[in-house]
Design an enzyme around this catalytic site. Structure first.
Site, PDB file in Angstrom:
ATOM      1  N   ASP A 183     -21.228 -63.491 -20.549  1.00  0.00           N
ATOM      2  CA  ASP A 183     -21.770 -63.338 -21.900  1.00  0.00           C
ATOM      3  C   ASP A 183     -20.715 -63.833 -22.882  1.00  0.00           C
ATOM      4  O   ASP A 183     -19.647 -63.227 -23.028  1.00  0.00           O
ATOM      5  CB  ASP A 183     -22.116 -61.872 -22.183  1.00  0.00           C
ATOM      6  CG  ASP A 183     -22.654 -61.682 -23.591  1.00  0.00           C
ATOM      7  OD1 ASP A 183     -23.684 -62.299 -23.923  1.00  0.00           O
ATOM      8  OD2 ASP A 183     -22.035 -60.927 -24.374  1.00  0.00           O
ATOM      9  N   GLU A 267     -25.703 -67.980 -20.558  1.00  0.00           N
ATOM     10  CA  GLU A 267     -26.854 -68.025 -21.447  1.00  0.00           C
ATOM     11  C   GLU A 267     -26.933 -69.400 -22.086  1.00  0.00           C
ATOM     12  O   GLU A 267     -25.911 -69.959 -22.503  1.00  0.00           O
ATOM     13  CB  GLU A 267     -26.726 -66.944 -22.523  1.00  0.00           C
ATOM     14  CG  GLU A 267     -27.999 -66.706 -23.301  1.00  0.00           C
ATOM     15  CD  GLU A 267     -27.879 -65.524 -24.252  1.00  0.00           C
ATOM     16  OE1 GLU A 267     -28.876 -65.194 -24.907  1.00  0.00           O
ATOM     17  OE2 GLU A 267     -26.781 -64.942 -24.330  1.00  0.00           O
ATOM     18  N   CYS A 320     -31.635 -52.648 -20.574  1.00  0.00           N
ATOM     19  CA  CYS A 320     -30.747 -51.777 -19.793  1.00  0.00           C
ATOM     20  C   CYS A 320     -30.589 -52.365 -18.399  1.00  0.00           C
ATOM     21  O   CYS A 320     -31.580 -52.629 -17.709  1.00  0.00           O
ATOM     22  CB  CYS A 320     -31.321 -50.361 -19.709  1.00  0.00           C
ATOM     23  SG  CYS A 320     -30.389 -49.260 -18.607  1.00  0.00           S
ATOM     24  N   CYS A 323     -32.127 -49.511 -15.625  1.00  0.00           N
ATOM     25  CA  CYS A 323     -33.553 -49.209 -15.471  1.00  0.00           C
ATOM     26  C   CYS A 323     -34.462 -50.309 -16.007  1.00  0.00           C
ATOM     27  O   CYS A 323     -35.673 -50.286 -15.760  1.00  0.00           O
ATOM     28  CB  CYS A 323     -33.890 -47.881 -16.151  1.00  0.00           C
ATOM     29  SG  CYS A 323     -33.761 -47.940 -17.968  1.00  0.00           S
ATOM     30  N   CYS A 340     -28.880 -45.893 -23.200  1.00  0.00           N
ATOM     31  CA  CYS A 340     -30.278 -46.183 -22.875  1.00  0.00           C
ATOM     32  C   CYS A 340     -31.133 -44.939 -23.150  1.00  0.00           C
ATOM     33  O   CYS A 340     -30.849 -43.856 -22.607  1.00  0.00           O
ATOM     34  CB  CYS A 340     -30.418 -46.610 -21.423  1.00  0.00           C
ATOM     35  SG  CYS A 340     -32.129 -46.917 -20.918  1.00  0.00           S
ATOM     36  N   CYS A 343     -32.862 -43.846 -19.380  1.00  0.00           N
ATOM     37  CA  CYS A 343     -32.100 -43.287 -18.259  1.00  0.00           C
ATOM     38  C   CYS A 343     -30.784 -42.649 -18.687  1.00  0.00           C
ATOM     39  O   CYS A 343     -30.085 -42.043 -17.862  1.00  0.00           O
ATOM     40  CB  CYS A 343     -31.843 -44.353 -17.199  1.00  0.00           C
ATOM     41  SG  CYS A 343     -30.772 -45.707 -17.763  1.00  0.00           S
ATOM     42  N   ASP A 350     -21.519 -56.171 -24.307  1.00  0.00           N
ATOM     43  CA  ASP A 350     -21.222 -57.458 -23.689  1.00  0.00           C
ATOM     44  C   ASP A 350     -21.310 -57.402 -22.168  1.00  0.00           C
ATOM     45  O   ASP A 350     -21.858 -58.302 -21.533  1.00  0.00           O
ATOM     46  CB  ASP A 350     -19.837 -57.938 -24.127  1.00  0.00           C
ATOM     47  CG  ASP A 350     -19.756 -58.174 -25.626  1.00  0.00           C
ATOM     48  OD1 ASP A 350     -20.801 -58.479 -26.227  1.00  0.00           O
ATOM     49  OD2 ASP A 350     -18.658 -58.038 -26.197  1.00  0.00           O
TER      50      ASP A 350
END
Length: 367
Positions: A183, A267, A320, A323, A340, A343, A350
């Site tokens: 990232d 990305e 997340c 989950c 999150c 969860c 990052d």
């Protein structure tokens, strides 16, 4: 396997060779600008599109007779400048680039010449070039292959380089077989899926104060004076120093990534679009993500690795990694850590994005 690869050498031409290079730079620039103007006029006035063949014939039968000094230059280099112009038009019509622009005398200069009948070859610590003879270079990189062409370039600060395009046989180098997601960022250059953070060197920011001072000194000098030329050289050297530091850092980091991993997922950033944000444009330019990923790409290929580009529409920061729940609140870039709501897992923004990018990249490979 065969490939075409470039090898770049720092060159130290003598005064006679520097004069010849200057003539070549000027001749190639003149030919390029002359036929760019001619092609523009031909289309705007007569709606006739000139091709490379048309310009090459005119160069031989008309321009060289009108401007006899063009015969002092490398004839292959003049032809290549016409090919560069033709490629510029092809890139424009294919919407890969803007409309061709006239070349300027004050910017970096270069010319390309082809290897005909072994006219370009390495002889010890020198490279033999057509009409220039043996040019002294720092020969630190050897190769075995056929030289296709050579490009002689001079930077704004007066440094000379010779780049050889070589067709060679090669074997794929080994890597350690790892898999990692990356990232990209500004505070750190990138965070990977193993929570390793590579600091952003911020090369331009560290030298910005001196660059501003040199720029002010240049603006005060009288145009056309020798002192202005000296000030311009000092500023150009400082800019090249920044570029050299950044380039060296990127080579080292990309080499380490390519050596350790079989798969690297990144990305697919819209850097050009992000640069329109004037608050972040300078920092994004200083990070130089596009150039870093370009270096990483060919180093991965050299070692048989795969560089996967995850679509920029994938919400890697909002999802997340445990989950899969998407938290749209995280679109706010000021949120660096979040929990999150489904969860209860605590995330570093990052690292969570890097883990998601890796998972998505592996999914793309499997599909």
């Amino acid at each position: 396997m065969e490939r075409i690869r470039g090898y770049k050498y720092r060159a130290y031409p003598d005064k006679k060779q520097q004069e010849f290079f200057s003539k070549n730079f000027g001749s190639c620039r003149f030919v390029y600008n002359h036929y760019l103007a001619m092609r523009k006029t031909s289309w705007t006035e007569d709606h006739v599109s000139m091709s490379y063949t048309d310009t090459a014939k005119d160069l031989t039968h008309n321009l060289k007779k009108e401007y006899v000094w063009l015969k002092e230059a490398d004839s292959s280099a003049l032809q290549q400048s016409l090919r560069h112009l033709d490629n510029a038009y092809k890139n424009y019509f294919a919407k890969r680039a803007g409309y061709p622009k006239f070349k300027r005398k004050r910017s970096d200069q270069s010319y390309r010449t082809m290897n005909n009948n072994d006219s370009i070859r390495i002889e010890g610590d020198a490279i033999r070039l057509p009409k220039a003879g043996k040019v002294k270079v720092v020969n630190t990189r050897g190769f075995e292959g056929r030289i296709i062409s050579a490009t002689v370039s001079r930077t704004s600060s007066g440094r000379y380089y010779i780049s050889l395009q070589v067709e060679e046989e090669y074997e794929i180098l080994p890597n350690n077989g790892g898999k990692v997601g990356i990232d990209a960022g500004l505070t750190v250059l990138y965070t990977d899926s193993e929570n390793n953070k590579i600091e952003n060197p911020r090369t331009l920011s560290k030298h910005e104060k001196r660059i501003r001072r040199l720029q002010r000194e240049l603006s005060r000098k009288k145009k056309g004076s020798r002192n202005r030329d000296k000030a311009r050289l000092r500023l150009a050297r400082e800019h090249e120093k920044v570029a050299d530091i950044r380039n060296d850092f990127q080579h080292k980091v990309s080499y380490r990534l390519a050596s350790d991993n079989q798969v690297v997922c990144i990305e697919d950033l819209n850097v050009k679009g992000m640069m329109k944000n004037h608050r972040l444009a300078k920092s994004i330019s200083d990070a130089s993500w596009s150039e870093f990923f370009r270096k990483l790409g060919y180093k991965m290929a050299d070692r048989g690795g795969i560089l996967i580009k995850v679509p920029r529409t994938y919400p890697s920061s909002q999802r997340c990694s445990c989950c899969g729940r998407q938290n749209r609140r995280v679109r706010d870039l000021t949120i660096r850590n979040w929990t999150c709501p489904a969860c209860g897992t605590k995330h570093d923004r990052d690292m969570n994005a890097a883990v998601n990018i890796l998972a998505k990249g592996l999914e793309m490979i499997a599909s």
